[in-house]
Enzyme design. Structure first.
Site, short mmCIF file in Angstrom:
data_model
loop_
_atom_site.label_atom_id
_atom_site.label_comp_id
_atom_site.label_asym_id
_atom_site.label_seq_id
_atom_site.Cartn_x
_atom_site.Cartn_y
_atom_site.Cartn_z
N ASP A 104 0.17 -6.25 0.15
CA ASP A 104 -1.01 -6.69 -0.59
C ASP A 104 -0.62 -7.93 -1.38
O ASP A 104 0.34 -7.90 -2.15
CB ASP A 104 -1.50 -5.59 -1.54
N CYS A 107 0.84 -1.19 0.00
CA CYS A 107 0.00 0.00 0.00
C CYS A 107 0.88 1.25 0.00
O CYS A 107 1.80 1.36 0.83
CB CYS A 107 -0.91 -0.02 1.23
#
Length: 276
Positions: free
Chosen positions: A191, A184
């Site tokens: 992620d 992120c």
């Protein structure tokens, strides 16, 4: 919107969870700046597609004060001017918790109106019972790249890693990997995703493609931007006759995001995988 501006978004701030319906919590992220970095003109995009979000923490009260629970599926067109910032989306969905609504249809109407307004384009919303067959998972189709014996030392995206197979044969195939990881750009949280690449044209060098996918491992960007970068890099490197790139990201905070970009207007995301 640059990275400094992203730090001002709800994602980078301490959270206050509203428990009464509040659509003002939603925050847009314009797509134009990230696409400009890829050399894309938002009015003449080289792809079709969508961002499919799933919400697993949607609840409200019926007129008798009894909680209702649904799983929500949201489809944002890739052509929409803006994405929705994920933490603001979570806070917005949480604001339904202690609000009474007469029916699930009314909840769906509110979701559709609010999300379409923030995205600047029509958003499709579907509410599912938690035991719906549509929530079943499947295995990816195609060939998994993850067991290839390669050396990988590059952990920032590098399109120069991509190569065509020296045999020079034309193929139509689907390749996938569970090794896509990015971070992120606001919080630095990892992620994780399964990425699927379906194409028709000169064969890609599979080992080079896997090394390229792994190169996102320390890259900071939003899910949607990562998939668009992969699509653009593959299109430039291989010039395929047809190309579809999609990624199913793992869930965080009750939401997962699954972008798809394709040269085919009718391309569809595969059904959910085990990690979703």
């Amino acid at each position: 919107m640059n990275r400094t501006d992203w730090q001002k978004l709800p994602l980078g701030q301490p959270a206050h969870y509203e428990s009464s319906y509040k659509p003002q919590l939603l925050q847009p992220i314009p797509r134009v700046s990230a696409r400009a970095q890829l050399g894309l003109n938002s009015t003449t995009l080289p792809f079709f597609g969508c961002d499919e979000w799933w919400g697993f923490e949607l609840s409200w009260l019926n007129p008798h004060g009894v909680p209702q629970v649904r799983v929500a599926r949201f489809i944002f067109p890739a052509q929409s001017p803006a994405m929705v910032e994920s933490k603001s989306f979570k806070l917005y969905l949480n604001s339904f918790n202690q609000t009474e609504f007469p029916s699930s249809e009314v909840v769906q109407q509110h979701l559709t109106i609010d999300l379409s307004a923030v995205a600047g384009s029509a958003v499709t919303v579907q509410l599912l019972e938690v035991e719906s067959d549509q929530l079943a998972v499947c295995r990816p189709s195609g060939t998994c790249l993850d067991q290839l014996a390669i050396e990988a030392r590059q952990y920032q995206p590098d399109a120069c890693l991509l190569k065509l197979d020296p045999a020079g044969v034309e193929v139509e195939e689907t390749l996938y990997s569970h090794l896509l990881r990015s971070n992120c750009p606001v919080t630095g949280q990892p992620d994780w995703a399964t990425v699927c690449i379906e194409y028709r044209g000169l064969a890609l060098d599979r080992s080079a493609l896997l090394a390229y996918i792994i190169s996102f491992r320390e890259h900071q960007d939003f899910h949607e931007h990562c998939v668009e970068r992969i699509f653009c890099d593959l299109q430039q490197a291989a010039m395929p006759q047809a190309l579809t790139v999609c990624a199913r990201y793992t869930r965080r905070g009750g939401l997962d995001i699954n972008p798809l970009r394709s040269t085919q207007e009718n391309a569809q995301l595969p059904r959910r995988f085990a990690r979703q």
